[in-house]
Enzyme design. Sequence first.
Site, mmCIF file in Angstrom:
data_model
loop_
_atom_site.group_PDB
_atom_site.id
_atom_site.type_symbol
_atom_site.label_atom_id
_atom_site.label_comp_id
_atom_site.label_asym_id
_atom_site.label_seq_id
_atom_site.Cartn_x
_atom_site.Cartn_y
_atom_site.Cartn_z
ATOM 1 N N ASP A 135 0.841 -1.202 0.000
ATOM 2 C CA ASP A 135 0.000 0.000 0.000
ATOM 3 C C ASP A 135 0.874 1.248 0.000
ATOM 4 O OD1 ASP A 135 -2.144 -1.685 0.362
ATOM 5 O OD2 ASP A 135 -2.231 -1.362 2.535
HETATM 6 N N1 URA Z 1 -1.214 -5.744 4.369
HETATM 7 C C1 URA Z 1 -1.712 -4.501 4.231
HETATM 8 O O1 URA Z 1 -2.745 -4.178 4.816
HETATM 9 N N2 URA Z 1 -1.038 -3.639 3.453
HETATM 10 C C2 URA Z 1 0.108 -3.920 2.815
HETATM 11 O O2 URA Z 1 0.681 -3.075 2.127
HETATM 12 C C3 URA Z 1 0.596 -5.226 2.971
HETATM 13 C C4 URA Z 1 -0.076 -6.116 3.743
#
Ligand code: URA
Length: 238
Positions: A108
Amino acid sequence: MAKRPLKTLERVLSKAGIGSRTDARAWIAEGRVKVNGRITRDPDQWIDMARDRVRFDNEPLEARARVYVLLYKPTGYLTTYKDPQGRPTVYELIEDVGTFVSPVGRLDLDTSGLLLMTNDNQFAERVTNPESHVPKTYLVKASTLLTDEQLQQLRDGIELSDGPTRPAAVKRLRDSAKYTHFEITLTEGRNRQVRRMVEALDATVLKLVRIRIGPIAIGTLQIGKWRALTPTEVAALK
Ligand code: URA
């Protein structure tokens, strides 16, 4: 009859690590790409991966060197090639790699940590395929203090909108006055999974850092920097 592995020419080139899909279209238009010995200028031509022979600048695609990058992604960078809104992408951090590589899975915008990038499509598929169960470990700062029962719920599985989560390894690292810091290892990689699991406990994730994928750890790499994986690391993940 078995389904034939068909892909468009443009996709075959970009997946092989030659360049982005935009680059691939330009090179096809320039006549640098041959299919079965003939120049083709149609980026949407279907390629049968089992039969057709594709050459770029007269070199077979398979002949190119495989490149494996480990990037310490900072928050605020997208794991896409281009962003219509002009936000920074991880490609700005790996300009000196010299070969086009694609992210192995995603992180993310607000997540930092270990991101693998490669032009080895098979390697990427193996690491991201949910059936491979490659463990991925994250450090999490939760917005509240979490009880032992809540951490146990994370371990046992949480019912999310796309089904229950697989058992996870969870270790409490420390509690400050208001927040619990813990480590979680997942063997699946669903969209925003850690955030959604913590939200199911009526908390939110304030900080999320991926520190390990399978046997590969982020170690002492500085944030925003990259290094090549060692052959031993590549072999360990294959
Ligand atoms: N889990 C999440 O919520 N975000 C990420 O970027 C990776 C794993």
